[in-house]
Design a protein around this motif. Structure first.
Motif, PDB file in Angstrom:
ATOM      1  N   GLU A  28      47.272  17.342  24.361  1.00 41.21           N
ATOM      2  CA  GLU A  28      48.366  16.483  24.836  1.00 41.21           C
ATOM      3  C   GLU A  28      48.378  15.153  24.078  1.00 41.21           C
ATOM      4  N   ASN A  29      47.206  14.566  23.893  1.00 43.07           N
ATOM      5  CA  ASN A  29      47.137  13.264  23.224  1.00 43.07           C
ATOM      6  C   ASN A  29      47.481  13.367  21.739  1.00 43.07           C
ATOM      7  N   LEU A  30      47.064  14.456  21.090  1.00 46.04           N
ATOM      8  CA  LEU A  30      47.382  14.631  19.673  1.00 46.04           C
ATOM      9  C   LEU A  30      48.888  14.779  19.467  1.00 46.04           C
ATOM     10  N   ILE A  31      49.534  15.565  20.324  1.00 50.86           N
ATOM     11  CA  ILE A  31      50.985  15.754  20.217  1.00 50.86           C
ATOM     12  C   ILE A  31      51.712  14.462  20.572  1.00 50.86           C
ATOM     13  N   LEU A  32      51.216  13.739  21.562  1.00 52.34           N
ATOM     14  CA  LEU A  32      51.825  12.471  21.946  1.00 52.34           C
ATOM     15  C   LEU A  32      51.756  11.470  20.793  1.00 52.34           C
ATOM     16  N   ASP A  33      50.595  11.365  20.155  1.00 54.35           N
ATOM     17  CA  ASP A  33      50.439  10.435  19.028  1.00 54.35           C
ATOM     18  C   ASP A  33      51.390  10.777  17.888  1.00 54.35           C
ATOM     19  N   LYS A  34      51.532  12.073  17.621  1.00 56.81           N
ATOM     20  CA  LYS A  34      52.426  12.493  16.533  1.00 56.81           C
ATOM     21  C   LYS A  34      53.879  12.181  16.891  1.00 56.81           C
ATOM     22  N   ALA A  35      54.251  12.432  18.129  1.00 58.94           N
ATOM     23  CA  ALA A  35      55.626  12.184  18.567  1.00 58.94           C
ATOM     24  C   ALA A  35      55.960  10.698  18.518  1.00 58.94           C
ATOM     25  N   ARG A  36      55.001   9.860  18.871  1.00 55.30           N
ATOM     26  CA  ARG A  36      55.263   8.417  18.855  1.00 55.30           C
ATOM     27  C   ARG A  36      55.502   7.905  17.442  1.00 55.30           C
ATOM     28  N   ILE A  37      54.869   8.525  16.461  1.00 60.57           N
ATOM     29  CA  ILE A  37      55.146   8.153  15.074  1.00 60.57           C
ATOM     30  C   ILE A  37      56.610   8.437  14.738  1.00 60.57           C
ATOM     31  N   LEU A  38      57.093   9.597  15.182  1.00 60.20           N
ATOM     32  CA  LEU A  38      58.479   9.986  14.894  1.00 60.20           C
ATOM     33  C   LEU A  38      59.483   9.172  15.700  1.00 60.20           C
ATOM     34  N   LEU A  39      59.033   8.569  16.795  1.00 62.65           N
ATOM     35  CA  LEU A  39      59.941   7.800  17.655  1.00 62.65           C
ATOM     36  C   LEU A  39      60.198   6.383  17.154  1.00 62.65           C
ATOM     37  N   LYS A  40      59.641   6.032  16.023  1.00 58.63           N
ATOM     38  CA  LYS A  40      59.864   4.685  15.495  1.00 58.63           C
ATOM     39  C   LYS A  40      61.338   4.431  15.175  1.00 58.63           C
TER      40      LYS A  40
ATOM     41  N   TYR B 201      63.720   5.398  17.101  1.00 62.97           N
ATOM     42  CA  TYR B 201      64.431   5.429  18.385  1.00 62.97           C
ATOM     43  C   TYR B 201      64.044   4.178  19.171  1.00 62.97           C
ATOM     44  N   PRO B 202      64.616   3.038  18.855  1.00 59.45           N
ATOM     45  CA  PRO B 202      64.193   1.777  19.494  1.00 59.45           C
ATOM     46  C   PRO B 202      64.497   1.705  20.985  1.00 59.45           C
ATOM     47  N   TYR B 203      65.404   2.540  21.475  1.00 55.37           N
ATOM     48  CA  TYR B 203      65.776   2.477  22.879  1.00 55.37           C
ATOM     49  C   TYR B 203      65.045   3.521  23.735  1.00 55.37           C
ATOM     50  N   ASP B 204      64.071   4.243  23.138  1.00 55.48           N
ATOM     51  CA  ASP B 204      63.361   5.292  23.860  1.00 55.48           C
ATOM     52  C   ASP B 204      61.864   5.179  23.628  1.00 55.48           C
ATOM     53  N   GLY B 205      61.102   5.542  24.648  1.00 56.66           N
ATOM     54  CA  GLY B 205      59.656   5.582  24.540  1.00 56.66           C
ATOM     55  C   GLY B 205      59.117   6.831  25.209  1.00 56.66           C
ATOM     56  N   LEU B 206      57.937   7.244  24.809  1.00 55.22           N
ATOM     57  CA  LEU B 206      57.322   8.449  25.367  1.00 55.22           C
ATOM     58  C   LEU B 206      56.003   8.043  26.022  1.00 55.22           C
ATOM     59  N   ALA B 207      55.894   8.293  27.312  1.00 53.63           N
ATOM     60  CA  ALA B 207      54.690   7.892  28.044  1.00 53.63           C
ATOM     61  C   ALA B 207      53.618   8.972  28.008  1.00 53.63           C
ATOM     62  N   ASN B 208      54.023  10.219  28.226  1.00 54.50           N
ATOM     63  CA  ASN B 208      53.043  11.308  28.323  1.00 54.50           C
ATOM     64  C   ASN B 208      53.616  12.605  27.759  1.00 54.50           C
ATOM     65  N   VAL B 209      52.716  13.428  27.226  1.00 61.16           N
ATOM     66  CA  VAL B 209      53.015  14.829  26.943  1.00 61.16           C
ATOM     67  C   VAL B 209      52.170  15.638  27.919  1.00 61.16           C
ATOM     68  N   ILE B 210      52.816  16.518  28.663  1.00 59.86           N
ATOM     69  CA  ILE B 210      52.129  17.267  29.720  1.00 59.86           C
ATOM     70  C   ILE B 210      52.287  18.757  29.445  1.00 59.86           C
ATOM     71  N   ILE B 211      51.163  19.446  29.244  1.00 59.15           N
ATOM     72  CA  ILE B 211      51.164  20.875  28.915  1.00 59.15           C
ATOM     73  C   ILE B 211      50.758  21.677  30.145  1.00 59.15           C
ATOM     74  N   SER B 212      51.521  22.718  30.436  1.00 50.30           N
ATOM     75  CA  SER B 212      51.212  23.582  31.581  1.00 50.30           C
ATOM     76  C   SER B 212      51.655  25.005  31.247  1.00 50.30           C
ATOM     77  N   PRO B 213      51.164  25.991  31.984  1.00 50.58           N
ATOM     78  CA  PRO B 213      51.597  27.372  31.720  1.00 50.58           C
ATOM     79  C   PRO B 213      53.011  27.627  32.228  1.00 50.58           C
ATOM     80  N   ILE B 214      53.726  28.502  31.555  1.00 53.91           N
ATOM     81  CA  ILE B 214      55.058  28.913  31.998  1.00 53.91           C
ATOM     82  C   ILE B 214      54.926  29.704  33.306  1.00 53.91           C
ATOM     83  N   LEU B 215      55.750  29.374  34.283  1.00 53.95           N
ATOM     84  CA  LEU B 215      55.759  30.114  35.536  1.00 53.95           C
ATOM     85  C   LEU B 215      56.651  31.343  35.385  1.00 53.95           C
ATOM     86  N   SER B 216      56.020  32.503  35.334  1.00 55.96           N
ATOM     87  CA  SER B 216      56.777  33.736  35.166  1.00 55.96           C
ATOM     88  C   SER B 216      56.028  34.882  35.829  1.00 55.96           C
TER      89      SER B 216
END
Length: 256
Positions: free
Chosen positions: A77-89, A91-106
């Protein structure tokens, strides 16, 4: 809420995931690529920062994948969050607080019957399902494979009617515990041959690393052969490779 400029994160999530996957692939980070490529996503606003909307990004992955990364969910989660925040530079009007990974409910098809089969041991195997940095993500005949070249080689061996195990798990116990997953193990005429398919575009294992990984079997007298992935790009090529491996076994047998 803040103003609504034309470029907003919520409209570009697919592009964010795709670009992140490409960046991770260039680094050889197979686990993160597998998560991004196999996930269903949802994004929700969780608050406001200074002149920006703050979001949580939810990634739901298939159960087979979640079971292989469950020990390192927070790291992923933290690795993907760090990568996403680099790409969000951009997007000055948006921020990403958390990436949350869970299994698909099926529930899946006939899940109760499958669950009871698992309890009784029916159809259970450990093929390709142990934790690994090189995650198998292709399924054929209920077995897991990492790359299409391996699938073609598997089908070729089936066609030739030889006994073999794709992506089995070998464990050496004791103080020098080790666990490996050779690509294929072929058994014929009393000869056990390990076949490794090398040269895929994502797995960055060096020849020295590949040798070290199979040393525990080589030291026990197991014969090991390596074929290039480029030799198994079509069904005909895969059959030719499989026949060549059977010829190797015949030579080993005749030399005894």
């Amino acid at each position: 809420m803040t103003s609504n400029p034309s470029r907003r994160l919520i409209n570009d999530i697919e592009a964010l995931l795709a670009t992140s996957a490409n960046l991770f692939a260039s680094e050889g980070s197979v686990r993160q690529v597998a998560i991004l490529a196999n996930s269903e996503y949802n994004i929700e606003c969780c608050g406001e920062g200074f002149n920006a909307d703050i979001y949580n990004l939810y990634l739901q992955v298939p159960g087979w994948l979640y079971s292989q990364i469950s020990d390192d969910i927070e790291v992923c989660e933290n690795l993907i969050l760090d990568k996403a925040r680099i790409l969000l530079k951009s997007y000055p009007y948006d921020g990403l607080a958390n990436v949350i990974i869970s299994p698909i409910l099926s529930p899946g098809e006939e899940w109760r019957e499958k669950a009871n089969n698992w309890v009784t041991g029916k159809g259970v195997n450990n093929q390709g399902r142990v934790r690994s940095d090189n995650i198998p993500s292709r399924t054929v005949d209920g077995l897991l494979f990492r790359f299409e070249n391996e699938v073609l080689f598997y089908k070729a061996l089936k066609l030739l009617g030889v006994s073999f195990a794709p992506l089995p798990v070998f464990i050496r116990g004791g103080e020098k515990y080790k666990r490996i997953e050779p690509d294929f193990v072929i058994v014929k005429n009393g000869v056990l041959l390990v076949v490794e398919v090398d040269g895929d575009t994502v797995h960055n294992e060096t020849p020295a690393e590949a040798h070290d990984r199979t040393t525990m079997l080589a030291h026990e007298g197991v014969h090991i052969e390596r074929i290039r992935a480029s030799e198994c790009q079509t069904p005909d090529q895969a059959v030719a490779c499989a026949k060549k491996m059977l010829q190797v076994i015949d030579k080993i047998k005749s030399s005894r």
